[in-house]
Design a protein around this motif. Structure first.
Motif, PDB file in Angstrom:
ATOM      1  N   VAL A 102       0.841  -1.202   0.000  1.00  0.00           N
ATOM      2  CA  VAL A 102       0.000   0.000   0.000  1.00  0.00           C
ATOM      3  C   VAL A 102       0.877   1.254   0.000  1.00  0.00           C
ATOM      4  CG1 VAL A 102      -1.653   1.342   1.349  1.00  0.00           C
ATOM      5  CG2 VAL A 102      -1.970  -1.124   1.105  1.00  0.00           C
ATOM      6  N   ALA A 103       1.908   1.241   0.844  1.00  0.00           N
ATOM      7  CA  ALA A 103       2.812   2.392   0.913  1.00  0.00           C
ATOM      8  C   ALA A 103       3.540   2.604  -0.409  1.00  0.00           C
ATOM      9  CB  ALA A 103       3.820   2.194   2.035  1.00  0.00           C
ATOM     10  N   ALA A 104       4.000   1.514  -1.011  1.00  0.00           N
ATOM     11  CA  ALA A 104       4.744   1.613  -2.264  1.00  0.00           C
ATOM     12  C   ALA A 104       3.865   2.117  -3.404  1.00  0.00           C
ATOM     13  CB  ALA A 104       5.345   0.256  -2.617  1.00  0.00           C
ATOM     14  N   LEU A 105       2.644   1.612  -3.480  1.00  0.00           N
ATOM     15  CA  LEU A 105       1.727   1.983  -4.565  1.00  0.00           C
ATOM     16  C   LEU A 105       1.234   3.418  -4.436  1.00  0.00           C
ATOM     17  CD1 LEU A 105      -0.462  -1.245  -4.863  1.00  0.00           C
ATOM     18  CD2 LEU A 105       1.137  -0.382  -6.581  1.00  0.00           C
ATOM     19  N   PHE A 106       0.743   3.761  -3.256  1.00  0.00           N
ATOM     20  CA  PHE A 106       0.060   5.037  -3.096  1.00  0.00           C
ATOM     21  C   PHE A 106       0.966   6.155  -2.566  1.00  0.00           C
ATOM     22  CE2 PHE A 106      -3.224   1.743  -2.871  1.00  0.00           C
ATOM     23  CZ  PHE A 106      -4.066   2.192  -3.876  1.00  0.00           C
ATOM     24  N   GLY A 107       1.992   5.775  -1.787  1.00  0.00           N
ATOM     25  CA  GLY A 107       2.932   6.781  -1.302  1.00  0.00           C
ATOM     26  C   GLY A 107       4.114   6.978  -2.227  1.00  0.00           C
ATOM     27  N   ALA A 150       9.785   0.421   7.843  1.00  0.00           N
ATOM     28  CA  ALA A 150       9.708  -0.255   6.543  1.00  0.00           C
ATOM     29  C   ALA A 150       8.629   0.367   5.659  1.00  0.00           C
ATOM     30  CB  ALA A 150       9.433  -1.748   6.747  1.00  0.00           C
ATOM     31  N   ARG A 151       7.481   0.696   6.243  1.00  0.00           N
ATOM     32  CA  ARG A 151       6.404   1.297   5.451  1.00  0.00           C
ATOM     33  C   ARG A 151       6.833   2.655   4.892  1.00  0.00           C
ATOM     34  NH1 ARG A 151       0.670   1.809   7.568  1.00  0.00           N
ATOM     35  NH2 ARG A 151       1.655   2.793   9.360  1.00  0.00           N
ATOM     36  N   ALA A 152       7.537   3.427   5.704  1.00  0.00           N
ATOM     37  CA  ALA A 152       8.020   4.721   5.227  1.00  0.00           C
ATOM     38  C   ALA A 152       9.059   4.535   4.117  1.00  0.00           C
ATOM     39  CB  ALA A 152       8.613   5.521   6.383  1.00  0.00           C
ATOM     40  N   LEU A 153       9.952   3.574   4.300  1.00  0.00           N
ATOM     41  CA  LEU A 153      10.991   3.324   3.302  1.00  0.00           C
ATOM     42  C   LEU A 153      10.401   2.795   1.996  1.00  0.00           C
ATOM     43  CD1 LEU A 153      13.707   1.706   5.581  1.00  0.00           C
ATOM     44  CD2 LEU A 153      13.857   3.932   4.445  1.00  0.00           C
ATOM     45  N   ALA A 154       9.267   2.120   2.087  1.00  0.00           N
ATOM     46  CA  ALA A 154       8.629   1.571   0.886  1.00  0.00           C
ATOM     47  C   ALA A 154       8.177   2.655  -0.079  1.00  0.00           C
ATOM     48  CB  ALA A 154       7.441   0.696   1.274  1.00  0.00           C
TER      49      ALA A 154
END
Length: 238
Positions: A102-107, A150-154
């Protein structure tokens, strides 16, 4: 050379309480900057202003020479500004890997086909490879802290704002995060890190800023800032 992040004259008040009073500073690419200050000093609010979750009363924020002051959070994320929260906020009903997706796609704006390999890299980098299929809500405290990073780094940030990742951890766990922050710097990501654990601030930061009363009261080499009379008076109670 222009700073990666340039903050000028930030002001924010909630009613009669002033949280940021004409705060200005620059962040150079590749730095790890620590921010310390007593509870209520406005450290987390400052992150909200930088990330766009809180609206400024006055001031300007420039990122890579672009004025981002009026941009919403998702636009700042796409430009490369990511943040973590002191209290991790995963989608608890989703797996660790799906949270990162989700983070990689939308962030981060990645394409679907890019995600699997990128997520594997981030999970390995943050020590979560074995937990990839676990529900995020079942992670230990240490696991949740790693997952928040990890979510932030994604999102593929060039500037990472970290909010008290070491809070509540053991000395050995803090050492793990010091090592991880160093690895993040080595990977070319600039870090601004709010923390109360002085061991981490002294071990992993290039520069320290102390804030109190909505102002920066000291900035410089970590040990010099810690030993500052004003910092000891305001922050350490000396």
């Amino acid at each position: 050379m222009a700073a990666l992040l340039s903050v000028t004259g930030l002001k924010k008040a909630f009613g009669a309480v002033t949280i940021a009073n004409d705060i200005s500073f620059d962040v150079e690419e590749g730095e790890v900057i620590g921010i310390i200050g007593p509870n209520g000093a406005g450290k987390t609010t400052l992150f909200g202003l930088l990330a766009g979750t809180i609206k400024l009363d006055a001031g300007r924020i420039q990122f890579r020479k672009q004025d981002v002051t009026g941009l919403p959070t998702f636009d700042r994320a796409r430009l490369g500004i990511a943040r973590t929260y002191q209290i991790p906020r995963p989608f608890t009903h989703m797996t660790v890997a799906d949270n990162l997706k989700v983070a990689a796609l939308f962030g981060g704006g990645l394409e679907e086909a890019e995600c699997p390999e990128w997520i594997d890299q981030i999970l390995e980098f943050t020590g979560l490879a074995k937990e990839r299929g676990m529900l995020a809500g079942r992670l230990s405290l240490l696991g949740r802290k790693r997952h928040e990073l990890a979510r932030a780094l994604a999102t593929r940030p060039s500037l990472l704002l970290i909010d008290e990742v070491a809070a509540g951890l053991t000395d050995a766990e803090v050492d793990e995060f010091i090592s991880l922050i160093r690895s993040i710097k080595t990977a070319g990501i600039t870090v601004v890190w709010i923390e109360h654990v002085m061991k981490a601030m002294l071990a992993a930061t290039d520069r320290l800023m102390a804030v109190a009363g909505g102002k920066i009261i000291a900035s410089g080499a970590p040990r010099e800032v810690i030993q500052s009379k004003e910092v000891r008076r305001v922050y350490l109670g000396a």
